[in-house]
Design a protein around this motif. Structure first.
Motif, PDB file in Angstrom:
ATOM      1  N   LEU A  79      15.885  -5.014 -31.516  1.00 24.85           N
ATOM      2  CA  LEU A  79      15.421  -4.123 -30.454  1.00 24.85           C
ATOM      3  C   LEU A  79      15.940  -4.552 -29.093  1.00 24.85           C
ATOM      4  O   LEU A  79      15.769  -3.865 -28.115  1.00 24.85           O
ATOM      5  CB  LEU A  79      13.885  -4.096 -30.436  1.00 24.85           C
ATOM      6  CG  LEU A  79      13.243  -3.597 -31.709  1.00 24.85           C
ATOM      7  CD1 LEU A  79      11.731  -3.711 -31.615  1.00 24.85           C
ATOM      8  CD2 LEU A  79      13.623  -2.155 -31.990  1.00 24.85           C
ATOM      9  N   GLY A  80      16.561  -5.731 -29.030  1.00 30.02           N
ATOM     10  CA  GLY A  80      17.086  -6.198 -27.761  1.00 30.02           C
ATOM     11  C   GLY A  80      16.001  -6.640 -26.809  1.00 30.02           C
ATOM     12  O   GLY A  80      16.167  -6.609 -25.597  1.00 30.02           O
ATOM     13  N   ARG A  81      14.855  -7.056 -27.326  1.00 30.26           N
ATOM     14  CA  ARG A  81      13.747  -7.499 -26.499  1.00 30.26           C
ATOM     15  C   ARG A  81      13.207  -8.820 -27.034  1.00 30.26           C
ATOM     16  O   ARG A  81      13.340  -9.128 -28.213  1.00 30.26           O
ATOM     17  CB  ARG A  81      12.598  -6.480 -26.512  1.00 30.26           C
ATOM     18  CG  ARG A  81      12.957  -5.120 -25.951  1.00 30.26           C
ATOM     19  CD  ARG A  81      13.154  -5.180 -24.439  1.00 30.26           C
ATOM     20  NE  ARG A  81      13.324  -3.854 -23.864  1.00 30.26           N
ATOM     21  CZ  ARG A  81      14.487  -3.239 -23.760  1.00 30.26           C
ATOM     22  NH1 ARG A  81      15.574  -3.809 -24.222  1.00 30.26           N
ATOM     23  NH2 ARG A  81      14.564  -2.040 -23.213  1.00 30.26           N
ATOM     24  N   THR A  82      12.615  -9.584 -26.148  1.00 31.90           N
ATOM     25  CA  THR A  82      11.964 -10.818 -26.566  1.00 31.90           C
ATOM     26  C   THR A  82      10.467 -10.620 -26.552  1.00 31.90           C
ATOM     27  O   THR A  82       9.915 -10.043 -25.626  1.00 31.90           O
ATOM     28  CB  THR A  82      12.333 -11.970 -25.609  1.00 31.90           C
ATOM     29  OG1 THR A  82      13.733 -12.204 -25.714  1.00 31.90           O
ATOM     30  CG2 THR A  82      11.589 -13.242 -25.983  1.00 31.90           C
ATOM     31  N   VAL A  83       9.803 -11.090 -27.570  1.00 29.16           N
ATOM     32  CA  VAL A  83       8.359 -11.072 -27.626  1.00 29.16           C
ATOM     33  C   VAL A  83       7.881 -12.511 -27.548  1.00 29.16           C
ATOM     34  O   VAL A  83       8.256 -13.332 -28.380  1.00 29.16           O
ATOM     35  CB  VAL A  83       7.845 -10.445 -28.937  1.00 29.16           C
ATOM     36  CG1 VAL A  83       6.331 -10.366 -28.921  1.00 29.16           C
ATOM     37  CG2 VAL A  83       8.440  -9.064 -29.124  1.00 29.16           C
ATOM     38  N   ALA A  84       7.106 -12.832 -26.548  1.00 25.74           N
ATOM     39  CA  ALA A  84       6.531 -14.168 -26.472  1.00 25.74           C
ATOM     40  C   ALA A  84       5.329 -14.212 -27.396  1.00 25.74           C
ATOM     41  O   ALA A  84       4.401 -13.421 -27.252  1.00 25.74           O
ATOM     42  CB  ALA A  84       6.117 -14.496 -25.039  1.00 25.74           C
ATOM     43  N   VAL A  85       5.361 -15.100 -28.370  1.00 32.29           N
ATOM     44  CA  VAL A  85       4.316 -15.159 -29.386  1.00 32.29           C
ATOM     45  C   VAL A  85       3.727 -16.557 -29.405  1.00 32.29           C
ATOM     46  O   VAL A  85       4.452 -17.536 -29.508  1.00 32.29           O
ATOM     47  CB  VAL A  85       4.880 -14.839 -30.788  1.00 32.29           C
ATOM     48  CG1 VAL A  85       3.751 -14.762 -31.804  1.00 32.29           C
ATOM     49  CG2 VAL A  85       5.663 -13.542 -30.779  1.00 32.29           C
ATOM     50  N   GLU A 123       6.466 -17.551 -19.577  1.00 31.92           N
ATOM     51  CA  GLU A 123       7.764 -17.444 -20.243  1.00 31.92           C
ATOM     52  C   GLU A 123       8.462 -16.130 -19.904  1.00 31.92           C
ATOM     53  O   GLU A 123       9.689 -16.037 -19.979  1.00 31.92           O
ATOM     54  CB  GLU A 123       7.595 -17.553 -21.766  1.00 31.92           C
ATOM     55  CG  GLU A 123       7.138 -18.916 -22.247  1.00 31.92           C
ATOM     56  CD  GLU A 123       8.148 -20.014 -21.962  1.00 31.92           C
ATOM     57  OE1 GLU A 123       9.343 -19.686 -21.789  1.00 31.92           O
ATOM     58  OE2 GLU A 123       7.752 -21.181 -21.899  1.00 31.92           O
ATOM     59  N   LEU A 124       7.698 -15.122 -19.512  1.00 27.97           N
ATOM     60  CA  LEU A 124       8.270 -13.831 -19.132  1.00 27.97           C
ATOM     61  C   LEU A 124       8.511 -13.730 -17.630  1.00 27.97           C
ATOM     62  O   LEU A 124       8.843 -12.655 -17.131  1.00 27.97           O
ATOM     63  CB  LEU A 124       7.361 -12.694 -19.594  1.00 27.97           C
ATOM     64  CG  LEU A 124       7.197 -12.547 -21.109  1.00 27.97           C
ATOM     65  CD1 LEU A 124       6.284 -11.378 -21.437  1.00 27.97           C
ATOM     66  CD2 LEU A 124       8.540 -12.369 -21.802  1.00 27.97           C
TER      67      LEU A 124
END
Length: 334
Positions: A79-85, A123-124
């Motif tokens: 998706l070209g996105r980062t998810v901070a988990v 982180e974002l």
């Protein structure tokens, strides 16, 4: 895997022709136990919530994000996105461990949930990336049920308080909190703990139980839902933040960020009478999208959602998912 993989509704204008790591969009009719005119629904078990995550292909479709308590986690990269988990996500297979190659020690402090959020938003780039000085902000939790926080029917009130505080710290002029509840709105606001927590942090708490609070809008990209009445707080704000809780749902299988949009709309019954999954995707074509999606997966309802029956429906998952990309964050949380 102990049960079938839950399929996520996806906005067709976002996904287009690509096959998503979580599977294609699902358009299911409401279950027989789910009244067509009921905007909230009854529950059935969510099978293999964590197990379904563990079986995803770790090769070429994942990018490394962050973990808490020494557990590496991954999120979809296509998706070209980062998810901070952050959280204990139970990725046991060695491919995930080899792919991640990182370990973050357990955070100790006043509250693991709040510490997870603080680290994730950091982180974002911090809340200042999403809220600018002088803006009017809406924080939209799930407050649908007359349930105390321990029963995981609603978003954790401590998380809402922290998000409101960070919005003000980023320079917000005003922060409004609301939800279109299923149970009596005053009882939901009070017993969820969210009203008190939001006000403690300085937010205004708006009701949403009357049609007069909603304004008609067009959804030109919608397939089944072409129009809707959306709460004026969303339409009048500069930015809004979507803060659902991850849980089982009898009609949609899962309720996360996309499903949480039903709480900004007046007519819930339309969704269940006109293809629930597609209508969820349609409302997510709303022009004013949430700038941030924060999924509370710390204490989750694994069975009998969305209302739940007892504490036996609840598991302590200790997770948190956060991203400006709604499809990515729901896929990671599913």
């Amino acid at each position: 895997m102990t049960g079938p993989r839950e399929k996520m509704p996806q906005p067709h204008h976002v996904v287009k022709k690509r096959t998503h790591p979580a599977g294609p969009a699902s358009h299911q009719a409401p279950s027989a136990a789910f009244p067509e005119t009921d905007g909230c629904g009854k529950g059935r078990p969510l099978s293999g919530l964590q197990e379904s995550q563990r079986k995803r292909n770790p090769h070429k479709q994942l990018e490394i994000v962050f973990g808490l308590e020494g557990v590496p986690v991954c999120a979809p990269a296509r998706l070209g996105r980062t998810v901070a988990v952050f959280g204990v996500m139970q990725f046991d297979e060695s491919p995930f461990k080899r792919a991640a190659g990182l370990h973050v020690s357990k955070v100790k402090g006043e509250s693991p949930l709040l510490e997870m959020f603080r680290r994730a938003i950091s982180e974002l780039g911090g809340m200042k990336q999403f809220v600018k000085p002088g803006q009017k902000v809406v924080v939209k939790p799930n407050i649908g049920w007359d349930k105390v926080p321990e029963l995981a029917g609603n978003t954790n009130p401590k998380l809402i308080e922290e998000i409101v505080r960070q919005c003000f710290a980023a320079g917000a002029k005003e922060v409004v909190v609301f939800d279109h509840t299923c149970d009596d709105w005053q009882k939901c606001y009070k017993n969820s703990g969210i009203e008190a927590a939001a006000k403690k942090a300085g937010a205004k708490v708006m009701p949403a139980h009357l049609e007069s609070y909603y304004k008609p809008i067009d959804l030109p990209k919608g397939k089944k839902m072409k129009k809707a009445k959306v709460h004026e707080a969303i339409l009048d704000c500069d930015v809004w933040i979507n803060v659902p809780i991850l849980k089982n749902h009898g009609g949609a299988n899962l309720t996360i960020s996309m499903k949480n949009h039903m709480g900004i709309v007046w007519d819930r019954g339309f969704f269940h009478q006109n293809d629930l999954q597609q209508c969820i995707a349609d409302i997510c074509t709303l022009q004013k999208k949430a700038v941030l999606n924060v999924v509370d997966a710390y204490r989750i309802m694994k069975t009998n959602g969305p209302r739940g029956r007892s504490a036996s429906d609840v598991v302590l998952a200790k997770g948190l998912f956060i991203s400006p990309d709604i499809v990515a964050v729901d896929t990671a949380a599913a």
